[in-house]
Write a protein that holds these residues in place. Structure first.
Motif, PDB file in Angstrom:
ATOM      1  N   ASP A  44       0.933  -1.165   0.123  1.00 30.30           N
ATOM      2  CA  ASP A  44       0.040  -0.028   0.016  1.00 30.30           C
ATOM      3  C   ASP A  44       0.723   1.197  -0.023  1.00 30.30           C
ATOM      4  OD1 ASP A  44      -2.447  -1.599  -0.013  1.00 30.30           O
ATOM      5  OD2 ASP A  44      -2.271  -1.709   2.330  1.00 30.30           O
ATOM      6  N   ARG A  45       1.940   1.112  -0.335  1.00 28.41           N
ATOM      7  CA  ARG A  45       3.105   2.280  -0.566  1.00 28.41           C
ATOM      8  C   ARG A  45       3.519   2.574  -1.917  1.00 28.41           C
ATOM      9  NH1 ARG A  45       6.077  -0.212   4.239  1.00 28.41           N
ATOM     10  NH2 ARG A  45       5.062   1.002   6.171  1.00 28.41           N
ATOM     11  N   SER A  46       3.427   3.662  -2.360  1.00 27.19           N
ATOM     12  CA  SER A  46       4.009   4.067  -3.760  1.00 27.19           C
ATOM     13  C   SER A  46       5.484   3.885  -3.611  1.00 27.19           C
ATOM     14  CB  SER A  46       3.380   5.472  -4.257  1.00 27.19           C
ATOM     15  OG  SER A  46       3.854   5.837  -5.293  1.00 27.19           O
ATOM     16  N   VAL A  47       6.054   3.340  -4.445  1.00 27.61           N
ATOM     17  CA  VAL A  47       7.464   3.149  -4.670  1.00 27.61           C
ATOM     18  C   VAL A  47       7.796   3.476  -6.063  1.00 27.61           C
ATOM     19  CG1 VAL A  47       9.345   1.449  -4.495  1.00 27.61           C
ATOM     20  CG2 VAL A  47       7.438   1.522  -2.683  1.00 27.61           C
ATOM     21  N   GLU A  48       8.748   4.526  -6.161  1.00 26.53           N
ATOM     22  CA  GLU A  48       9.260   4.948  -7.502  1.00 26.53           C
ATOM     23  C   GLU A  48      10.779   4.140  -7.716  1.00 26.53           C
ATOM     24  OE1 GLU A  48       9.777   9.004  -7.661  1.00 26.53           O
ATOM     25  OE2 GLU A  48       7.599   9.258  -7.515  1.00 26.53           O
ATOM     26  N   THR A  49      10.890   3.519  -8.813  1.00 24.61           N
ATOM     27  CA  THR A  49      12.105   3.062  -9.192  1.00 24.61           C
ATOM     28  C   THR A  49      12.710   3.733 -10.426  1.00 24.61           C
ATOM     29  OG1 THR A  49      11.247   1.105 -10.870  1.00 24.61           O
ATOM     30  CG2 THR A  49      11.232   0.692  -8.355  1.00 24.61           C
ATOM     31  N   ARG A  50      14.060   3.799 -10.677  1.00 25.83           N
ATOM     32  CA  ARG A  50      14.775   4.160 -11.589  1.00 25.83           C
ATOM     33  C   ARG A  50      15.612   3.036 -12.345  1.00 25.83           C
ATOM     34  NH1 ARG A  50      14.201   7.173  -7.651  1.00 25.83           N
ATOM     35  NH2 ARG A  50      16.235   6.492  -6.882  1.00 25.83           N
ATOM     36  N   THR A  51      15.469   2.987 -13.675  1.00 26.21           N
ATOM     37  CA  THR A  51      16.292   1.760 -14.195  1.00 26.21           C
ATOM     38  C   THR A  51      17.153   2.258 -15.178  1.00 26.21           C
ATOM     39  OG1 THR A  51      14.792  -0.159 -13.884  1.00 26.21           O
ATOM     40  CG2 THR A  51      16.367  -0.447 -15.050  1.00 26.21           C
ATOM     41  N   ARG A  52      18.473   2.527 -14.897  1.00 27.65           N
ATOM     42  CA  ARG A  52      19.439   3.242 -15.930  1.00 27.65           C
ATOM     43  C   ARG A  52      19.883   2.401 -16.790  1.00 27.65           C
ATOM     44  NH1 ARG A  52      24.706   4.833 -16.358  1.00 27.65           N
ATOM     45  NH2 ARG A  52      25.328   7.275 -16.572  1.00 27.65           N
ATOM     46  N   PHE A  53      19.941   2.627 -18.034  1.00 24.90           N
ATOM     47  CA  PHE A  53      20.451   1.778 -19.281  1.00 24.90           C
ATOM     48  C   PHE A  53      21.547   2.609 -19.843  1.00 24.90           C
ATOM     49  CE2 PHE A  53      16.077   0.349 -18.729  1.00 24.90           C
ATOM     50  CZ  PHE A  53      16.243  -0.864 -18.599  1.00 24.90           C
ATOM     51  N   GLU A  54      22.739   2.164 -20.043  1.00 24.13           N
ATOM     52  CA  GLU A  54      23.796   2.949 -20.586  1.00 24.13           C
ATOM     53  C   GLU A  54      24.457   2.049 -21.659  1.00 24.13           C
ATOM     54  OE1 GLU A  54      28.519   4.329 -19.833  1.00 24.13           O
ATOM     55  OE2 GLU A  54      26.937   4.204 -18.158  1.00 24.13           O
ATOM     56  N   GLN A  55      24.403   2.478 -23.127  1.00 23.52           N
ATOM     57  CA  GLN A  55      24.866   1.866 -24.140  1.00 23.52           C
ATOM     58  C   GLN A  55      26.088   2.404 -24.744  1.00 23.52           C
ATOM     59  OE1 GLN A  55      21.757   0.977 -27.106  1.00 23.52           O
ATOM     60  NE2 GLN A  55      20.445   1.944 -25.713  1.00 23.52           N
ATOM     61  N   ARG A  56      27.172   1.864 -24.922  1.00 26.73           N
ATOM     62  CA  ARG A  56      28.571   2.604 -25.212  1.00 26.73           C
ATOM     63  C   ARG A  56      29.193   2.033 -26.587  1.00 26.73           C
ATOM     64  NH1 ARG A  56      32.209   1.961 -19.890  1.00 26.73           N
ATOM     65  NH2 ARG A  56      31.151   3.373 -18.558  1.00 26.73           N
ATOM     66  N   ALA A  57      29.695   2.892 -27.073  1.00 30.38           N
ATOM     67  CA  ALA A  57      30.666   2.300 -28.615  1.00 30.38           C
ATOM     68  C   ALA A  57      31.446   1.536 -28.287  1.00 30.38           C
ATOM     69  CB  ALA A  57      30.984   3.662 -29.199  1.00 30.38           C
ATOM     70  N   GLY A  58      31.185   0.187 -29.074  1.00 26.08           N
ATOM     71  CA  GLY A  58      32.259  -0.674 -29.090  1.00 26.08           C
ATOM     72  C   GLY A  58      31.858  -1.731 -27.803  1.00 26.08           C
ATOM     73  N   GLU A  59      30.897  -1.613 -27.473  1.00 35.40           N
ATOM     74  CA  GLU A  59      30.476  -2.630 -26.410  1.00 35.40           C
ATOM     75  C   GLU A  59      28.946  -3.375 -27.056  1.00 35.40           C
ATOM     76  OE1 GLU A  59      32.190  -1.096 -22.080  1.00 35.40           O
ATOM     77  OE2 GLU A  59      30.095  -0.887 -22.482  1.00 35.40           O
ATOM     78  N   SER A  60      29.200  -4.542 -26.751  1.00 34.95           N
ATOM     79  CA  SER A  60      27.990  -5.339 -27.352  1.00 34.95           C
ATOM     80  C   SER A  60      26.835  -5.725 -25.994  1.00 34.95           C
ATOM     81  CB  SER A  60      28.097  -6.565 -27.969  1.00 34.95           C
ATOM     82  OG  SER A  60      29.082  -7.460 -27.286  1.00 34.95           O
ATOM     83  N   PHE A  61      27.482  -5.377 -24.980  1.00 34.98           N
ATOM     84  CA  PHE A  61      26.270  -5.226 -23.783  1.00 34.98           C
ATOM     85  C   PHE A  61      25.787  -3.896 -23.103  1.00 34.98           C
ATOM     86  CE2 PHE A  61      30.786  -5.414 -22.297  1.00 34.98           C
ATOM     87  CZ  PHE A  61      30.922  -4.305 -21.494  1.00 34.98           C
ATOM     88  N   PHE A  62      24.994  -4.033 -22.375  1.00 31.67           N
ATOM     89  CA  PHE A  62      24.015  -2.767 -21.961  1.00 31.67           C
ATOM     90  C   PHE A  62      24.156  -2.906 -20.468  1.00 31.67           C
ATOM     91  CE2 PHE A  62      21.702  -4.831 -25.669  1.00 31.67           C
ATOM     92  CZ  PHE A  62      22.150  -3.881 -26.624  1.00 31.67           C
ATOM     93  N   ARG A  63      24.677  -1.782 -19.867  1.00 32.46           N
ATOM     94  CA  ARG A  63      24.779  -1.584 -18.423  1.00 32.46           C
ATOM     95  C   ARG A  63      23.560  -1.235 -17.882  1.00 32.46           C
ATOM     96  NH1 ARG A  63      30.772  -0.656 -17.458  1.00 32.46           N
ATOM     97  NH2 ARG A  63      31.707  -1.075 -19.401  1.00 32.46           N
TER      98      ARG A  63
END
Length: 759
Positions: free
Chosen positions: A529-548
């Motif tokens: 019964d509580r409002s919970v805010e979440t933030r999911t940060r996605f970082e894409q970099r040149a030369g990297e095939s994975f996403f942080r």
């Protein structure tokens, strides 16, 4: 022993006499660690430290004493054999296939030890002396004889929180022999024994307690940071570039804290809040030592790099490129900036922030100029910046300040005295001025365990990078459920309702450029019964095939489990997890028993791969394959060390003591990276966990230089785990033999071999 002699140093000789007489068994460990929650280097060095200290106290017990670990890692037999240990004592994790008190435990490399299984645990005879009068061993022997056949039955007289039996020697019944575990195993031979290969993670006859992997996840994160700074930055950079000021005593202090924390009830988080608070302090101290030693070594490198340029240091044993972030002081008229390498190559940059010139101004009588400055100075610092120059211009006194000392030494007191004389009369304008600064990112190549230098240069434009663009809005699901368990076992209520649909969702583009893109997905949920805010940060970099990926939230709820779910690319029948010098394959189920609910959650350190995808990890993390997704436990909030009424476990695992801090309220974050492939995953995990270090150059020369350290050449499955002044350690984390070169030396490694070589 160290705790004891710290208080009673006069007892050390008495301890030594007992050990030499065989009345006291010491070691072989410094502390009894949890094998899955610290890395392989910490485990190996714990053993080295314990055996070394035991030698000083009369000699170590040469038995791999592992009586209460919450499972056993696949490489432990090889670690023990490398130390000359041929036997081990185990309890938790031993599978139902073992039906005798001895078996051969074989590591995944083929090394093996004779393992003594402890039916009934490490205190199976702890209470037989509690009854006054003569001791009747009949019931005890009747209970355990089926396990031992015609062999002598091993009775362990002692357990947690229980003092020694004071009249023990006088009450030993006829027919019983008193001795140490080492003496009992003296003639242990592998002939005719069942063989078990790999890790031990069964709950068939003893609770495995897998929930410790996710309890107090802040401890696991602190451990991972400290291990990396010590093993992969401080030690190798000091060995290669540290100069004559040797860091051994600092490192010994840091490692002492690591060994104390690796004690399994400490790193596991199944202790009182006071203990966990002290664990965090020790990890912070160890990390600080590692950071400072690494920075000192980098400062030695920076002394060979021109002022106005930057040293870029690669901690990996292979050449690679990493995205670095630099704060540059450049004129406003420069449209864009490139970074020049020693060979003249110009690397494009992406500007991510621009700080306008800092200026503070006041009018003051000449006689007060020096006093006004002196009141605001702290050493060489003023307004959070460093004084680099003072100059006089027509009734203006100007302090030029910056983020770094330039020059390295400045006699501020002498300058202020000179300023006082120059401004003695009339009215003056006093100004504090800092040049405009830009923050840029650039993908810089650097040689193995070496460094390069880069210098900002003016260019009319930048060459676009190769950053991929992927829709990240559906890359993760946050799934929250209740947990009425404790620090040892996750336990969902029977009426648990999983919350995975947000009440509000929006995506924010924070940064977008040719080298780096950052999106933040804001999602709001209702939990309890509580409002919970979440933030999911996605970082894409040149030369990297994975996403942080980084999840952030302010936790206001108790008794819960929060997991991040990532979709698989194909059906998974097993998972592969890296940790403790190995990559192990695990099925989707776990062997349960002994009243413990079998939960197929597992630990992983460097990465976990399943269903065509891999998740790269910051630290030891709990994972589970759930249908067509891979779930990582980002947060588990619990309130007790052990609950007698835990529905996931019939037997208490510890005391029912409240640990409210383990609810982990307040700001929390959890990071990992998503790689949409299982190819080259060891290589990607190395790049994800070990960013380059940078420092401003301090040399008076103008020449840009580069320098290579010892290189590891060959397949990426062979990794460097340690580099110290006299030794290096490489590990073949694959099932195939590998030929590699390290520092010019040819090495042939058998599958899964841990090789320590002179350096």
């Amino acid at each position: 022993m160290d705790d004891y002699v710290e208080i009673r140093p006069e007892a050390e000789e008495r301890i030594r006499s007992f050990a030499e007489a065989g009345r006291l068994a010491l070691g072989p460990w410094q502390t009894l660690m949890d094998e899955f929650l610290v890395d392989g280097e910490t485990t190996l060095r714990n053993l080295e430290a314990g055996m070394s200290r035991a030698e000083q106290l009369g000699g170590p017990m040469r038995v791999g004493y592992l009586p209460d670990m919450f499972g056993h890692v696949a490489q432990m037999p090889q670690i023990l054999r490398a130390a000359g240990i041929e036997t081990a004592v185990v309890w938790r994790g031993v599978p139902a296939a073992v039906d005798f008190h001895r078996f051969v435990w074989e590591g995944i490399d083929g090394s093996s030890v004779v393992a003594e299984y402890l039916p009934g645990g490490y205190g199976n005879a702890a209470y037989i002396f509690d009854v006054p009068g003569p001791v009747d061993l009949g019931p005890f022997e009747e209970r355990f004889r089926p396990w031992f056949g015609s062999d002598p039955v091993l009775g362990m007289v002692g357990t947690d929180h229980k003092p020694l039996v004071h009249d023990f020697s006088a009450r030993v019944p006829d027919g019983a022999t008193v001795g140490t575990v080492g003496e009992y195993l003296e003639d242990a031979a592998p002939d005719g024994l069942l063989r078990w290969r790999g890790e031990l993670r069964s709950a068939a006859r003893a609770n495995l307690l897998p929930g410790v992997v996710s309890a107090r996840i802040d401890l696991k994160a602190a451990c991972g940071r400290a291990e990396r700074w010590l093993e992969r930055y401080a030690e190798p950079l000091q060995a290669l570039y540290g100069g004559s000021d040797r860091p051994e005593r600092f490192l010994a202090q840091a490692w002492a804290r690591m060994f104390q924390n690796s004690a399994h009830d400490s790193i596991c988080g199944c202790s009182t809040d006071e203990v966990s608070a002290q664990v965090l302090v020790r990890y912070t101290e160890a990390e600080q030592i590692g950071r400072e030693l690494a920075q000192r070594a980098v400062a030695q490198i920076a002394a060979e790099v021109p002022r106005g340029a930057f040293a870029v240091v690669n901690p990996s044993a292979r050449e690679r490129t990493d995205l670095i972030e630099l704060d540059l002081v450049v004129p406003d008229e420069w449209e864009t900036v490139a970074l020049e390498l020693p060979d003249g190559t110009r690397l494009p940059t992406q500007e991510v922030h621009r700080e306008p010139p800092f200026e503070w101004e006041t009018k003051v009588a000449g006689a007060e100029v020096a006093a006004v400055i002196a009141r605001r100075l702290h050493g060489r610092e003023i307004f959070g910046r460093i004084v680099n120059d003072i100059r006089i211009e027509e009734r203006e006194a100007i302090l030029q300040v910056g983020g770094e000392p330039d020059p390295g030494f400045l006699d501020v007191e002498q300058l202020v005295t000179a300023l006082s004389l120059a401004t003695a009369e009339g009215e003056w304008t006093l100004r504090v001025v800092a040049q405009p600064k830009r923050t840029v990112v650039a993908a810089v190549p650097a040689p193995p365990l070496g460094w390069t230098s880069v210098r900002p240069v003016r260019v009319p434009g930048t060459v676009p990078g190769t950053r991929p663009e992927v829709d990240v809005s559906t890359l993760t699901r946050i799934v929250r459920g209740k947990d009425i368990g404790d620090s040892y076992n996750y336990a969902p209520p029977t009426d648990d309702v999983l919350v995975d649909v947000p009440t509000d969702e929006r995506i924010e583009l924070v940064e977008d450029g040719p080298l780096r893109r950052i999106d933040v997905l804001h999602r709001t949920y209702v939990w309890d019964d509580r409002s919970v805010e979440t933030r999911t940060r996605f970082e894409q970099r040149a030369g990297e095939s994975f996403f942080r990926v980084r999840l952030e939230l302010d936790n206001t709820c108790d008794d819960q489990r929060v997991r991040v779910h990532v979709p698989l690319l194909e059906p998974a029948e097993s998972s592969h997890a890296e940790g403790q010098f190995a990559v192990v394959e695990r099925g989707l189920e776990v062997e349960g028993g002994h009243g413990e609910v079998a939960v197929p959650t597992f630990p992983a350190s460097g990465f976990v791969a399943a269903g065509g995808a891999a998740l790269l990890l910051d630290h030891v993390t709990e994972y589970e394959v759930v249908g067509n997704e891979l779930a990582l436990t980002a947060l588990r909030s619990i309130g007790y060390i052990s609950l007698n009424g835990n529905p996931s476990r019939e037997e208490p695992a510890g005391p029912e003591i409240a640990i409210p801090a383990a609810q982990l309220r307040g700001p929390r974050s959890f990071s990992f990276a998503y790689h949409p492939s299982v190819d080259s995953v060891i290589e990607h995990a190395e790049a994800y966990r070990h960013p380059f270090l940078t420092a401003p150059g301090t040399a008076h020369s103008t020449e840009l230089r580069t320098h290579s350290g010892p290189a590891l050449e060959g397949m990426p499955e062979v990794v460097l785990t340690a580099l110290q002044p006299e030794l290096a350690r490489v590990v073949n984390e694959s099932a195939e033999p590998q030929k590699v070169r390290f520092a010019g030396e040819e090495l042939e490694l058998r599958p899964w071999e841990i090789r320590t070589i002179p350096f």
